[in-house]
Motif scaffolding. Structure first.
Motif, PDB file in Angstrom:
ATOM      1  N   ALA A  32       0.896  -1.190  -0.051  1.00  0.00           N
ATOM      2  CA  ALA A  32       0.052   0.047   0.132  1.00  0.00           C
ATOM      3  C   ALA A  32       0.818   1.261  -0.063  1.00  0.00           C
ATOM      4  O   ALA A  32       0.699   1.975  -0.913  1.00  0.00           O
ATOM      5  CB  ALA A  32      -1.069  -0.056   1.161  1.00  0.00           C
ATOM      6  N   LEU A  33       2.124   1.405   0.955  1.00  0.00           N
ATOM      7  CA  LEU A  33       2.770   2.542   0.853  1.00  0.00           C
ATOM      8  C   LEU A  33       3.434   2.622  -0.382  1.00  0.00           C
ATOM      9  O   LEU A  33       3.748   3.838  -0.748  1.00  0.00           O
ATOM     10  CB  LEU A  33       3.708   2.279   2.027  1.00  0.00           C
ATOM     11  N   LYS A  34       3.881   1.570  -1.117  1.00  0.00           N
ATOM     12  CA  LYS A  34       4.494   1.822  -2.619  1.00  0.00           C
ATOM     13  C   LYS A  34       3.499   2.249  -3.490  1.00  0.00           C
ATOM     14  O   LYS A  34       3.998   3.074  -4.211  1.00  0.00           O
ATOM     15  CB  LYS A  34       5.246   0.316  -2.857  1.00  0.00           C
ATOM     16  N   THR A  35       2.555   1.833  -3.607  1.00  0.00           N
ATOM     17  CA  THR A  35       1.411   2.156  -4.406  1.00  0.00           C
ATOM     18  C   THR A  35       0.971   3.608  -4.304  1.00  0.00           C
ATOM     19  O   THR A  35       1.065   4.444  -5.128  1.00  0.00           O
ATOM     20  CB  THR A  35       0.114   1.418  -4.307  1.00  0.00           C
ATOM     21  N   LEU A  36       1.011   3.925  -2.981  1.00  0.00           N
ATOM     22  CA  LEU A  36       0.603   5.349  -2.642  1.00  0.00           C
ATOM     23  C   LEU A  36       1.802   6.405  -3.233  1.00  0.00           C
ATOM     24  O   LEU A  36       1.421   7.679  -3.512  1.00  0.00           O
ATOM     25  CB  LEU A  36       0.224   5.791  -1.231  1.00  0.00           C
ATOM     26  N   LYS A  37       2.934   5.866  -3.094  1.00  0.00           N
ATOM     27  CA  LYS A  37       4.048   6.703  -3.663  1.00  0.00           C
ATOM     28  C   LYS A  37       4.110   6.736  -5.074  1.00  0.00           C
ATOM     29  O   LYS A  37       4.712   7.637  -5.623  1.00  0.00           O
ATOM     30  CB  LYS A  37       5.390   5.975  -3.001  1.00  0.00           C
ATOM     31  N   ASP A  38       3.785   5.503  -5.604  1.00  0.00           N
ATOM     32  CA  ASP A  38       4.182   5.675  -7.262  1.00  0.00           C
ATOM     33  C   ASP A  38       3.128   5.861  -7.950  1.00  0.00           C
ATOM     34  O   ASP A  38       3.168   6.491  -9.098  1.00  0.00           O
ATOM     35  CB  ASP A  38       4.399   4.031  -7.419  1.00  0.00           C
ATOM     36  N   VAL A  39       1.799   6.153  -7.503  1.00  0.00           N
ATOM     37  CA  VAL A  39       0.610   6.946  -8.430  1.00  0.00           C
ATOM     38  C   VAL A  39       0.833   7.976  -8.563  1.00  0.00           C
ATOM     39  O   VAL A  39       1.505   9.027  -8.023  1.00  0.00           O
ATOM     40  CB  VAL A  39      -0.742   6.381  -7.838  1.00  0.00           C
ATOM     41  N   SER A  40       0.217   8.637  -9.747  1.00  0.00           N
ATOM     42  CA  SER A  40       0.166   9.965 -10.064  1.00  0.00           C
ATOM     43  C   SER A  40      -0.618  10.968  -9.345  1.00  0.00           C
ATOM     44  O   SER A  40      -0.057  12.214  -8.893  1.00  0.00           O
ATOM     45  CB  SER A  40      -0.537  10.202 -11.652  1.00  0.00           C
ATOM     46  N   VAL A  41      -1.690  10.293  -8.547  1.00  0.00           N
ATOM     47  CA  VAL A  41      -2.557  11.261  -7.458  1.00  0.00           C
ATOM     48  C   VAL A  41      -3.326  10.458  -6.902  1.00  0.00           C
ATOM     49  O   VAL A  41      -3.548   9.263  -7.251  1.00  0.00           O
ATOM     50  CB  VAL A  41      -3.500  12.131  -8.415  1.00  0.00           C
ATOM     51  N   LEU A  78     -11.054  12.775 -12.532  1.00  0.00           N
ATOM     52  CA  LEU A  78     -10.215  11.809 -12.433  1.00  0.00           C
ATOM     53  C   LEU A  78     -10.018  10.637 -13.768  1.00  0.00           C
ATOM     54  O   LEU A  78      -9.144  10.263 -13.926  1.00  0.00           O
ATOM     55  CB  LEU A  78     -10.690  10.737 -11.310  1.00  0.00           C
ATOM     56  N   MET A  79     -11.382  10.430 -14.444  1.00  0.00           N
ATOM     57  CA  MET A  79     -11.329   9.751 -15.514  1.00  0.00           C
ATOM     58  C   MET A  79     -10.554  10.433 -16.658  1.00  0.00           C
ATOM     59  O   MET A  79      -9.869   9.807 -17.539  1.00  0.00           O
ATOM     60  CB  MET A  79     -12.702   9.514 -16.143  1.00  0.00           C
ATOM     61  N   ASN A  80     -10.423  11.781 -16.654  1.00  0.00           N
ATOM     62  CA  ASN A  80      -9.538  12.325 -17.516  1.00  0.00           C
ATOM     63  C   ASN A  80      -8.394  12.287 -17.486  1.00  0.00           C
ATOM     64  O   ASN A  80      -7.371  12.003 -18.352  1.00  0.00           O
ATOM     65  CB  ASN A  80     -10.158  13.850 -17.664  1.00  0.00           C
ATOM     66  N   ARG A  81      -7.891  12.198 -16.133  1.00  0.00           N
ATOM     67  CA  ARG A  81      -6.454  12.088 -15.898  1.00  0.00           C
ATOM     68  C   ARG A  81      -6.231  10.392 -16.312  1.00  0.00           C
ATOM     69  O   ARG A  81      -4.873  10.158 -16.717  1.00  0.00           O
ATOM     70  CB  ARG A  81      -6.264  12.029 -14.237  1.00  0.00           C
ATOM     71  N   LEU A  82      -7.048   9.505 -15.966  1.00  0.00           N
ATOM     72  CA  LEU A  82      -6.789   8.268 -16.613  1.00  0.00           C
ATOM     73  C   LEU A  82      -6.579   8.063 -18.093  1.00  0.00           C
ATOM     74  O   LEU A  82      -5.729   7.586 -18.718  1.00  0.00           O
ATOM     75  CB  LEU A  82      -7.842   7.153 -16.187  1.00  0.00           C
ATOM     76  N   ASP A  83      -7.581   9.014 -18.645  1.00  0.00           N
ATOM     77  CA  ASP A  83      -7.421   8.861 -20.310  1.00  0.00           C
ATOM     78  C   ASP A  83      -5.984   9.396 -20.544  1.00  0.00           C
ATOM     79  O   ASP A  83      -5.427   9.198 -21.806  1.00  0.00           O
ATOM     80  CB  ASP A  83      -8.328  10.133 -20.732  1.00  0.00           C
ATOM     81  N   ASN A  84      -5.300  10.172 -19.773  1.00  0.00           N
ATOM     82  CA  ASN A  84      -4.060  10.923 -20.179  1.00  0.00           C
ATOM     83  C   ASN A  84      -3.099  10.210 -19.645  1.00  0.00           C
ATOM     84  O   ASN A  84      -1.695  10.510 -19.754  1.00  0.00           O
ATOM     85  CB  ASN A  84      -3.880  12.539 -19.546  1.00  0.00           C
ATOM     86  N   GLY A  85      -3.320   8.819 -19.186  1.00  0.00           N
ATOM     87  CA  GLY A  85      -2.062   7.984 -19.016  1.00  0.00           C
ATOM     88  C   GLY A  85      -1.753   7.883 -17.404  1.00  0.00           C
ATOM     89  O   GLY A  85      -0.933   7.145 -16.875  1.00  0.00           O
ATOM     90  N   GLU A  86      -2.546   8.817 -16.684  1.00  0.00           N
ATOM     91  CA  GLU A  86      -1.995   8.719 -15.276  1.00  0.00           C
ATOM     92  C   GLU A  86      -2.660   7.332 -14.431  1.00  0.00           C
ATOM     93  O   GLU A  86      -3.609   6.849 -14.865  1.00  0.00           O
ATOM     94  CB  GLU A  86      -2.736   9.980 -14.584  1.00  0.00           C
ATOM     95  N   SER A  87      -1.997   7.199 -13.239  1.00  0.00           N
ATOM     96  CA  SER A  87      -2.548   6.097 -12.320  1.00  0.00           C
ATOM     97  C   SER A  87      -3.082   6.866 -11.062  1.00  0.00           C
ATOM     98  O   SER A  87      -2.685   7.898 -10.659  1.00  0.00           O
ATOM     99  CB  SER A  87      -1.471   5.204 -11.793  1.00  0.00           C
ATOM    100  N   ILE A  88      -4.135   6.375 -10.474  1.00  0.00           N
ATOM    101  CA  ILE A  88      -5.037   6.826  -9.405  1.00  0.00           C
ATOM    102  C   ILE A  88      -5.106   5.792  -8.503  1.00  0.00           C
ATOM    103  O   ILE A  88      -5.288   4.579  -8.450  1.00  0.00           O
ATOM    104  CB  ILE A  88      -6.306   7.192  -9.930  1.00  0.00           C
ATOM    105  N   ALA A  89      -4.715   6.211  -6.941  1.00  0.00           N
ATOM    106  CA  ALA A  89      -5.274   5.423  -5.908  1.00  0.00           C
ATOM    107  C   ALA A  89      -6.353   6.002  -5.165  1.00  0.00           C
ATOM    108  O   ALA A  89      -6.419   7.369  -5.078  1.00  0.00           O
ATOM    109  CB  ALA A  89      -3.904   5.533  -4.913  1.00  0.00           C
ATOM    110  N   VAL A  90      -7.370   5.210  -4.721  1.00  0.00           N
ATOM    111  CA  VAL A  90      -8.390   5.791  -4.169  1.00  0.00           C
ATOM    112  C   VAL A  90      -8.242   5.258  -2.691  1.00  0.00           C
ATOM    113  O   VAL A  90      -7.924   4.078  -2.478  1.00  0.00           O
ATOM    114  CB  VAL A  90      -9.835   5.215  -4.835  1.00  0.00           C
ATOM    115  N   VAL A  91      -8.577   6.221  -1.689  1.00  0.00           N
ATOM    116  CA  VAL A  91      -8.446   5.900  -0.281  1.00  0.00           C
ATOM    117  C   VAL A  91      -9.693   6.512   0.437  1.00  0.00           C
ATOM    118  O   VAL A  91     -10.185   7.542  -0.114  1.00  0.00           O
ATOM    119  CB  VAL A  91      -7.100   6.202   0.488  1.00  0.00           C
TER     120      VAL A  91
END
Length: 293
Positions: A32-41, A78-91
């Motif tokens: 979880a910590l690694k994922t939160l560090k690696d995602v775009s937002v 957030l969907m627009n950010r995904l369209d642009n190739g970003e990754s998202i973490a939801v908490v």
């Protein structure tokens, strides 16, 4: 039909559902910590609360709010950010997003758009409470929060009381007393466990029968969020082929509902009629007229 290969080496356009600790910060996983560090937002239910978690673990990932009141507008962003190739973490504030917390709609939108949704395992209050209750976990139903309005809550309890599995409910300290009384009125004096302040310093389990926990609640200063674990109708410890009200007269049955759930005689008569599969008129007759003769 859709088939998702979660780990195909493509980390872009991905929604990560990341559980966060429900109390003890040490319960967060390395992944979880690694994922939160690696995602775009990070899309957080309450950015103020999540900032504390990120600060504790020195995570600098940008935060945006994503909650019940902005999920439609923020979801589009957030969907627009995904369209642009970003990754998202939801908490969420604590526990697993999507379980009585925001997250479901974004997951659904990502799936519909064929973006991967990767769910990390982690903390969840309901499962901790279930396992610690001592009640059967072979079959269970997680309900979450009952409706706030009295009539709607009664209707849900009437539906739930017929289920065989163990019931899991969440409740606030402000409504726990009334909820226990309504559980007693509609489900009877079943075995129940209440878990509060899970994984925290003041973690507590209160186990017994509903009537005992009503008495406990009346004498206790109630703080924290509560998880109620209530035995189902098929539990081995439950009386076989015997309805909880079978020893009551109709008058006693009506009076029980009036006292335990703080109902009017009209409301109690309606429930008694449903319990006994009688007409409301016959129950009214027995309660208001026959007992006076």
């Amino acid at each position: 039909m859709k088939i998702q290969k979660s780990f195909s080496g493509q980390e872009q356009h991905t929604v990560y559902v990341v559980p966060t600790p429900i109390g003890n910060l040490e319960d967060i996983t390395f992944r979880a910590l690694k994922t939160l560090k690696d995602v775009s937002v990070i899309a957080a239910e309450d950015t103020r609360n999540t900032k504390k978690l990120l600060h504790y673990f020195d995570i600098k990932t940008p935060l945006v709010s994503y909650h019940e009141h902005n999920k439609e507008s923020r979801g589009k962003q957030l969907m627009n950010r995904l369209d642009n190739g970003e990754s998202i973490a939801v908490v969420s504030d604590a526990g697993m997003p999507g379980i009585s917390d925001p997250g479901f709609e974004l997951v659904q939108q990502a799936i519909e758009t064929d973006y991967p949704v990767v769910v990390l395992p982690g903390a969840n209050a309901a499962l901790c409470a279930l396992v610690g209750s001592g009640l059967s976990a072979d079959e269970f139903l997680f309900y979450g929060f009952l409706p706030r309005k009295k009539k709607e809550k009664e209707a849900e309890l009437e539906r739930l009381k017929r289920l065989n599995g163990t019931l899991l409910l969440y409740e606030s300290p402000y409504r726990i007393k009334d909820t226990l009384k309504m559980v007693h009125a509609h489900l009877g004096n079943r075995q129940i466990s209440i878990a509060r302040e899970l994984t925290k310093k003041y973690e507590e389990y209160i186990r017994g029968h509903v009537a005992e926990l009503i008495d406990w609640a009346d004498k206790t200063e109630l703080k924290g969020e509560f998880c109620l674990v209530i035995e189902g109708t098929s539990n081995e410890s439950a009386p076989k082929n015997k309805l909880w009200w079978s020893s009551f007269s109709i008058v006693e049955h009506v009076t029980h509902y009036m006292r335990q759930a703080d109902l009017s005689s009209k409301e109690a008569i309606k429930l008694v009629a449903a319990d006994r599969q009688m007409s409301k008129r016959d129950v009214y007759q027995a309660y208001h007229i026959d007992q006076k003769e």
